[in-house]
Scaffold this active site. Structure first.
Site, short mmCIF file in Angstrom:
data_model
loop_
_atom_site.label_atom_id
_atom_site.label_comp_id
_atom_site.label_asym_id
_atom_site.label_seq_id
_atom_site.Cartn_x
_atom_site.Cartn_y
_atom_site.Cartn_z
N SER A 1 11.24 5.13 -6.42
CA SER A 1 11.02 3.78 -6.99
C SER A 1 10.19 3.42 -8.08
CB SER A 1 10.52 2.80 -5.74
OG SER A 1 10.28 1.48 -5.75
N ASN A 2 8.95 2.48 -8.49
CA ASN A 2 8.03 2.28 -9.08
C ASN A 2 6.92 1.73 -8.89
OD1 ASN A 2 8.53 -0.55 -10.22
ND2 ASN A 2 10.59 0.77 -10.68
N HIS A 3 5.98 1.55 -9.99
CA HIS A 3 4.86 1.04 -9.25
C HIS A 3 4.58 -0.65 -9.40
CE1 HIS A 3 2.74 4.60 -8.57
NE2 HIS A 3 3.27 5.94 -9.47
#
Ligand code: CTP
Length: 402
Positions: A209-211
């Protein structure tokens, strides 16, 4: 400027246990800039003292209707206010308001005012489901008042769980700000906003995923709803609370987000893709948890579907499409290329390396590029404020498109 600056609000409080939450509501309204005149019913005074509201609002609580020296207080209050909120509204208040009675300060004000009225009922679930109560709520809706449905949850001590709780003060505040909004140009318009990251499974317990926190998308959805739009928020996991009033579709993977966007897009007037969909997923998702023992696994990745590109044919003619671009180099050149490739009307470009901008923070600095060559460079500002700037662009484009 705060959302309620220079606005006058009457907060009518009637006698139910939810009165204690009205103090918080009075505080939130005051903190948001409103001058709050509290009107307490006789029964409400048994639950919370006037002095509590006076301390929170910094203003005197309105006198009783027959108090000497205040003969026309209800007329003055009714005329000067921008909004009347009744929270909590008891079954008795709903009945008296629906009948047009004027036997106390609050009901007199309700008849005398031409300002919008927001009613937040709260009572026992059995009372709320009584046909007479529902009928009274219906009468108030029919004359243009906004009557919120009570929340479902724990009721007064020993009463179990049911519909009847007063909506939370933050929810009432959001509805109040929508009623006070002067720019309702999005009324009747359907807007899709995407927010947050997506997750691509590697195995049953892990993902890529990402932030992204979802802050920008949630701020956009809230602002579009406040301006009158019918908003669908398609979102992954969020670090901020869901906005009030908005239809929310929770998704996990990029493919799921694509499906939700594709379902809503054919009837949408605008799509604002603020989400950060995961760009890569495992070529093969392991059915079992990948074990630590043995060789370090090598996971082959593949591209996920591009949502904007793959749903292009589903756009309604004239729909306004806004994308985002988080870049680290050649920001504007990359963003322009993306705008063209994805067929966008606008692209909002971010420098991922700049402090106070991009993922996980409350502020953002962006460059807004449009397909006609326009360029807007608002200064660093809170995402809630930037949301208003971005919507102004979408609205201007909608105006020229329709
Ligand atoms: N986007 C999309 N579908 C994806 C990935 C991104 O629709 N699978 C959207 C984003 O929501 C954003 C815009 O495309 O509005 C640009 O996203 P960005 O991540 O900056 O660009 P990518 O196309 O992913 O390209 P790259 O990662 O190579 O910069």
């Amino acid at each position: 400027m705060r959302p309620f600056d220079r606005r006058r609000v009457i907060l009518g409080v009637t006698g139910g246990i939810a009165c204690y939450k009205s103090v918080t509501l009075a505080r939130l309204l005051t903190q948001a800039g409103a001058a709050v005149d509290v009107i307490l019913s006789r029964a409400a005074r048994e639950f919370v003292g006037a002095i509590t509201f006076e301390a929170v609002t910094g203003r005197p609580v309105a006198p009783e209707i027959l108090a000497p020296g205040h003969a026309l207080a209800h007329i003055r209050l009714a005329r000067e206010t921008d909004l009347v909120i009744v929270a909590p509204a008891t079954a008795d208040l709903l009945a008296r308001a629906a009948q047009g009675r004027a036997d106390d300060q609050l009901t007199a004000v309700l008849l005398a005012t031409r300002a919008p009225v927001l009613v937040a009922p709260a009572m026992n679930d059995g009372m709320w489901s009584h046909v007479l109560v529902l009928q009274n709520a219906q009468v108030l809706r029919a004359i243009g008042h906004t009557v919120l449905d009570p929340d479902t949850g724990p009721l007064a001590f020993g009463e179990g769980i049911g519909p009847g709780r007063m909506p939370e003060p933050e929810t009432i505040l959001a509805h109040a700000s929508r009623l006070l909004e002067t720019s309702t140009v999005l009324a009747g318009r359907k807007v899709i906003v995407t927010a947050g990251p997506t997750r691509e499974a590697l195995d049953p317990v892990r993902f890529i995923s990402n932030h992204s926190s979802g802050r920008m998308g949630v701020a956009l959805a809230a602002a579009a709803w406040r301006r009158g739009a019918d908003v669908t928020l398609v979102h992954g996991p969020l670090e901020v609370p869901l906005p009030v009033g908005v239809g929310c579709v929770r998704v996990h993977s990029t493919a799921e987000m694509r499906e939700a966007v594709a379902a809503a897009l054919p009837t949408a007037d605008a799509l604002i893709m603020a989400a950060a969909p995961a760009d890569f997923g495992a070529a093969t998702v392991s059915a079992q948890k990948l074990k630590k023992s043995g060789a370090t696994p090598v996971i082959a990745l593949e591209h996920t579907v591009d949502i904007l590109e793959s749903t292009r044919a589903l756009r309604r003619p004239g729909a306004v499409i806004m994308g985002f671009a988080l870049e680290t180099t050649n920001i504007e050149a990359h963003a322009r290329e993306k705008m063209q490739r994805k067929g966008l009307d606008f692209i909002v470009a971010n420098d991922a390396t700049e402090d106070g901008a991009g993922f996980g923070v409350d502020t953002n600095r962006v460059v807004i590029l449009d397909a006609r060559g326009g360029r807007d460079t608002p200064p660093l500002m809170p995402k809630t404020q930037l949301a208003e700037v971005l919507l102004d662009h979408v609205i201007a484009a909608l105006g020229t498109a329709s």
